[in-house]
Design a protein around this motif. Structure first.
Motif, PDB file in Angstrom:
ATOM      1  N   ILE A 174      29.794 -38.958  -9.047  1.00  0.00           N
ATOM      2  CA  ILE A 174      29.467 -37.604  -9.514  1.00  0.00           C
ATOM      3  C   ILE A 174      28.568 -36.894  -8.499  1.00  0.00           C
ATOM      4  O   ILE A 174      28.744 -35.696  -8.218  1.00  0.00           O
ATOM      5  CB  ILE A 174      28.787 -37.670 -10.898  1.00  0.00           C
ATOM      6  CG1 ILE A 174      29.795 -38.162 -11.947  1.00  0.00           C
ATOM      7  CG2 ILE A 174      28.234 -36.303 -11.295  1.00  0.00           C
ATOM      8  CD1 ILE A 174      29.178 -38.467 -13.299  1.00  0.00           C
ATOM      9  N   SER A 178      32.851 -36.004  -7.358  1.00  0.00           N
ATOM     10  CA  SER A 178      33.993 -36.525  -8.114  1.00  0.00           C
ATOM     11  C   SER A 178      33.580 -36.632  -9.574  1.00  0.00           C
ATOM     12  O   SER A 178      32.865 -37.558  -9.975  1.00  0.00           O
ATOM     13  CB  SER A 178      34.408 -37.910  -7.582  1.00  0.00           C
ATOM     14  OG  SER A 178      34.879 -37.814  -6.250  1.00  0.00           O
ATOM     15  N   TYR A 179      34.049 -35.674 -10.373  1.00  0.00           N
ATOM     16  CA  TYR A 179      33.615 -35.588 -11.766  1.00  0.00           C
ATOM     17  C   TYR A 179      34.615 -36.285 -12.692  1.00  0.00           C
ATOM     18  O   TYR A 179      35.790 -36.448 -12.350  1.00  0.00           O
ATOM     19  CB  TYR A 179      33.435 -34.119 -12.162  1.00  0.00           C
ATOM     20  CG  TYR A 179      32.376 -33.428 -11.339  1.00  0.00           C
ATOM     21  CD1 TYR A 179      31.024 -33.644 -11.601  1.00  0.00           C
ATOM     22  CD2 TYR A 179      32.724 -32.597 -10.283  1.00  0.00           C
ATOM     23  CE1 TYR A 179      30.038 -33.032 -10.829  1.00  0.00           C
ATOM     24  CE2 TYR A 179      31.748 -31.979  -9.505  1.00  0.00           C
ATOM     25  CZ  TYR A 179      30.404 -32.201  -9.786  1.00  0.00           C
ATOM     26  OH  TYR A 179      29.449 -31.607  -9.008  1.00  0.00           O
TER      27      TYR A 179
END
Length: 309
Positions: A174, A178-179
């Motif tokens: 995160i 990159s969620y």
């Protein structure tokens, strides 16, 4: 039966034994005796293992708790150790050797951390498995239980340790953009397949280590070589550009690389399907089933020999 001798004394003679002339195997069969520690049938062995499922879980949890009991930071070392390894690899391979070629900074760091965490899962399962029997001879000789309980519980211990560490891996992903998304759901089947693969390997090396304890000294060198050829610190497809296609594919279908790349694909937005070999899920399933089933049968075949001599 008795006879009278010349001096009037009575001599008593034994009755013929009804077991006379029977072999040891025939005597055992006649009186319902079984060899102590004899290997049960495969189906019965699985049934016995299932009956020990609570012991396997409790044993793995106890080992996990005791692993860092003497350290001041305790269980935090479960996360700190792979993170420190990742920091060292980033300094050497990311900054000095520029192994991040073809990837942005925000992709390479979670790529590297994911690779270190996932490969450590396999590495630790193997190192624990190789000592599962030879390092617990007192338990093996004192109690009667399916010996496969030990390497399975050690593999389960490493899975629990990885699940604890995954929280940090999520934070790293995160932090670099990159969620959470639907692709994160793929983490569950990836870990399931890798756990089956690791358990099969742990069973194989447990049998080998029971016969040859020195294997535990050799295994770190084998695992280090495996790590450097599995793309932990670099993308295989990017690093080997211009090399024969079969060389790239051979390295990509290596099981350690398969599970790392699937985890990276699930977690990292910048790591797309182009980095994966064709039929990647079929290959991952093949390795998991082959080693889980083959390793279990291989271990079971020597069940009666563990702890002897």
């Amino acid at each position: 039966m008795s006879d009278t001798t010349q001096d009037g004394a009575v001599a008593v003679s034994d009755h013929p034994s009804p077991d006379g002339g029977l072999s040891a195997a025939e005597l055992a069969g006649k009186y319902g005796l079984a060899v102590s520690g004899a290997r049960p049938g495969l189906v019965e062995y699985v049934r016995q293992l299932w009956g020990r499922r609570h012991f396997i879980l409790a044993f793995s949890q106890a080992k996990l708790t005791a692993q860092y009991s003497q350290a001041k930071l305790g269980q935090l070392w479960q996360v700190a150790t792979p993170l420190l390894n990742a920091a060292v690899y980033y300094f050497i391979f990311g900054l000095i050797l520029k192994a991040s070629r073809g990837m942005s900074h925000d992709t390479y760091i979670p790529f590297l951390v994911t690779g270190v965490f996932v490969f450590t899962f396999t590495q630790s399962s193997i190192m624990a498995g190789v000592r599962a029997i030879s390092g617990n001879l007192g338990l093996v000789r004192a109690l009667h239980f399916p010996r496969a309980s030990l390497p399975i519980s050690f593999a389960l211990q490493q899975l629990q340790q990885l699940l604890f560490s995954m929280l940090v891996l999520f934070v790293v992903a995160i932090a670099f953009g990159s969620y959470p998304g639907l692709s994160w759901l793929l983490i569950v089947p990836v870990l399931t397949l890798q756990f089956l693969f690791n358990t099969g390997l742990a069973l194989i090396v447990a049998r080998l280590g029971a016969k040859t304890p020195d294997l535990a000294q050799l295994m770190p060198f084998i695992l280090r070589t495996w790590m450097y050829t599995s793309g932990v610190m670099f993308s295989i497809s990017n690093m080997l550009v211009g090399r024969p296609e079969w060389v790239i594919r051979a390295l990509q279908v290596n099981p350690a690389a398969i599970y790392m790349d699937l985890m990276r694909f699930a977690l990292i937005d910048g790591y797309g399907a182009s980095h994966l070999p064709p039929h990647v899920w079929a290959i991952a399933t093949f390795w998991a089933v082959l080693f889980a089933a083959g390793g279990f049968v291989y271990f079971w075949k020597a069940e009666e020999r563990y702890g002897r001599g």
